[in-house]
Design an enzyme around this catalytic site. Structure first.
Site, mmCIF file in Angstrom:
data_model
loop_
_atom_site.group_PDB
_atom_site.id
_atom_site.type_symbol
_atom_site.label_atom_id
_atom_site.label_comp_id
_atom_site.label_asym_id
_atom_site.label_seq_id
_atom_site.Cartn_x
_atom_site.Cartn_y
_atom_site.Cartn_z
ATOM 1 N N VAL A 68 1.880 -1.597 8.478
ATOM 2 C CA VAL A 68 2.424 -2.964 8.448
ATOM 3 C C VAL A 68 3.495 -3.149 9.520
ATOM 4 O O VAL A 68 3.514 -4.158 10.227
ATOM 5 C CB VAL A 68 2.994 -3.303 7.056
ATOM 6 C CG1 VAL A 68 3.645 -4.690 7.069
ATOM 7 C CG2 VAL A 68 1.895 -3.261 5.998
ATOM 8 N N HIS B 68 4.584 -12.015 -6.239
ATOM 9 C CA HIS B 68 3.536 -11.425 -5.404
ATOM 10 C C HIS B 68 2.818 -10.390 -6.276
ATOM 11 O O HIS B 68 3.149 -9.208 -6.273
ATOM 12 C CB HIS B 68 4.145 -10.759 -4.176
ATOM 13 C CG HIS B 68 3.135 -10.183 -3.227
ATOM 14 N ND1 HIS B 68 2.077 -10.904 -2.730
ATOM 15 C CD2 HIS B 68 3.016 -8.932 -2.692
ATOM 16 C CE1 HIS B 68 1.362 -10.142 -1.921
ATOM 17 N NE2 HIS B 68 1.913 -8.939 -1.892
ATOM 18 N N ARG C 68 -0.068 1.098 -1.505
ATOM 19 C CA ARG C 68 -0.875 1.309 -2.711
ATOM 20 C C ARG C 68 -2.117 2.134 -2.413
ATOM 21 O O ARG C 68 -2.635 2.138 -1.298
ATOM 22 C CB ARG C 68 -1.327 -0.036 -3.283
ATOM 23 C CG ARG C 68 -0.299 -0.736 -4.104
ATOM 24 C CD ARG C 68 -0.931 -1.817 -4.953
ATOM 25 N NE ARG C 68 -1.391 -2.954 -4.178
ATOM 26 C CZ ARG C 68 -2.097 -3.953 -4.698
ATOM 27 N NH1 ARG C 68 -2.452 -3.923 -5.963
ATOM 28 N NH2 ARG C 68 -2.449 -4.977 -3.944
#
Length: 309
Positions: A13, A176, A83
Site C-alpha cells: 500500500v 470500514h 489481512r
C-alpha cells in the site's frame, strides 16, 4: 513553498501510494520511510527511475531515518500487517496497534504540524490511536476508508449498469468493515437515481459485495490484501490537502455530535482543504440509515475499547 509528503511503510500500500503521488505530482518532495533496512530506498529508487520514461520531475527518495519526516505537510501511515484469507480487519487490531503507536510518536516528534492520514487496519480504531497519541486537533487526523469503499461501490454500480465509473456518484458511510453503509438512496448516474435503473435485488447484491470488497480481493491474493486502490485513495486525500482543493470525500473523522454521534471516528462526507478537515457535510438520514449507522458506531466503540487509550 515546496510541498512535502511522507509515507510511512514501504509495503504494497505504501509503495502504491508513493507511485500514485509521483504520477499525480501532488508534492515536490515525496519520502518513503520503512524500518526494514533498504526496503524504502529500493522501492523509492525504482519509482524514481521511471521518471525518465514517464517524465515527472518531483523528487522521491526512501530511508529508514525518521528524521526524514521533518517539514512534511502530510504524513500517510500505511505500516502494519495485512489481512490473510479468513481474517477480519479486527483480527489485526492488537498487532497493528503497537505499530501505529510507534509511528505516530515519530510523527509527533518530527512533523508536529502535519496532517496525518491513517490507512492501517482496522482503520477506525487505528486513526483513533493516532489521534490520542499525537494530540493533534481533529482536523489534522483522518482515516482513509470511505474513499476506497465508495470507489468500490461506484465501480460495482457502473459494472452492473454498463456505464463509465466516472459518471457514477455514490457514498459509503460508517465503519470500514462489514457494517459500512453504502447509501443506495443517494447513488446516481449523471443525476439519475440508481434505484430507478437497477432492481432492488441487484442493488442489495452490490451493497453486500461492497461491504465484502476487501475480503474478496484477499481471497484471491492469498498472501496479501488490496493495495492499488487503497494507495490511490490515500493520495487523493493528501492531494486535496496539499493543493487546498476543498474536495468532498468520505473520511473517518472524530465526530462531536454530527449525525447525532459523538466521541468516535467514523466515515462521513467531509470537505478537505489546506488545514485538513474543514467541514463535515451533515444531512438528514432515514430511520433505516440511522439504524445501520448505529451498528457501525457500536462496532467502532468496541474496537476503541480494546486499544486501552
Amino acid at each position: 513553498m515546496k510541498r512535502k509528503l511522507a509515507i510511512i511503510g514501504a509495503g504494497a500500500v505504501g509503495t502504491s501510494a508513493a507511485h500514485w503521488a509521483v504520477v499525480k505530482n501532488v508534492a515536490e518532495e515525496i519520502v518513503l520511510i520503512d524500518i526494514m533496512e533498504g526496503l524504502a530506498k529500493g522501492k523509492a529508487l525504482d519509482i524514481a527511475q521511471s521518471s525518465a520514461v514517464y517524465g515527472f520531475s518531483n523528487r522521491i527518495w526512501g530511508t529508514e531515518d525518521w528524521q526524514a519526516l521533518e517539514n512534511a505537510d502530510v504524513v500517510i501511515i500505511t505500516a502494519g500487517r495485512p489481512r490473510k484469507p479468513g481474517m477480519s480487519r479486527d483480527d489485526l487490531l492488537q498487532v497493528n496497534l503497537e505499530i501505529v503507536k510507534s509511528c505516530t510518536e515519530k510523527v509527533k516528534e518530527y512533523a508536529p504540524n502535519c496532517c496525518l492520514i491513517v490507512v492501517t487496519n482496522p482503520i477506525d480504531a487505528m486513526v483513533y490511536t493516532a489521534f490520542k497519541i499525537s494530540g493533534f486537533p481533529r482536523k489534522r487526523v483522518l482515516g482513509m476508508a470511505g474513499v476506497l469503499d465508495s470507489a468500490r461501490y461506484r465501480y460495482f454500480l457502473a459494472e452492473a449498469l454498463g456505464v463509465s465509473p466516472k459518471d457514477v456518484q455514490a457514498l459509503v458511510m460508517g465503519v470500514h468493515g462489514d457494517h459500512m453503509l453504502p447509501l443506495v438512496r443517494l447513488a446516481n448516474v449523471a443525476g439519475i437515481p440508481v434505484k430507478d435503473l437497477l432492481p432492488q435485488e441487484k442493488l442489495s447484491e452490490i451493497v453486500e459485495r461492497t461491504r465484502k470488497g476487501g475480503a474478496e480481493i484477499v481471497s484471491y491474493l492469498k498472501t496479501g490484501s488490496a493495495f492499488t486502490t487503497p494507495g490511490l485513495s490515500a493520495v487523493e486525500m493528501a492531494e486535496a490537502i496539499l493543493r487546498d482543493e476543498k474536495r468532498v470525500l468520505t473520511c473517518s473523522v472524530w465526530l462531536e455530535g454530527e449525525f447525532g454521534i459523538r466521541d468516535v471516528f467514523l466515515g462521513v462526507p467531509v470537505v478537505l482543504g489546506a488545514g485538513g478537515l474543514e467541514k463535515i457535510l451533515e444531512f438528514p438520514l432515514t430511520e433505516e440509515e440511522k439504524e445501520a449507522l448505529s451498528l457501525s458506531v457500536e462496532h467502532v466503540r468496541n474496537q476503541i475499547a480494546k486499544t486501552n487509550l
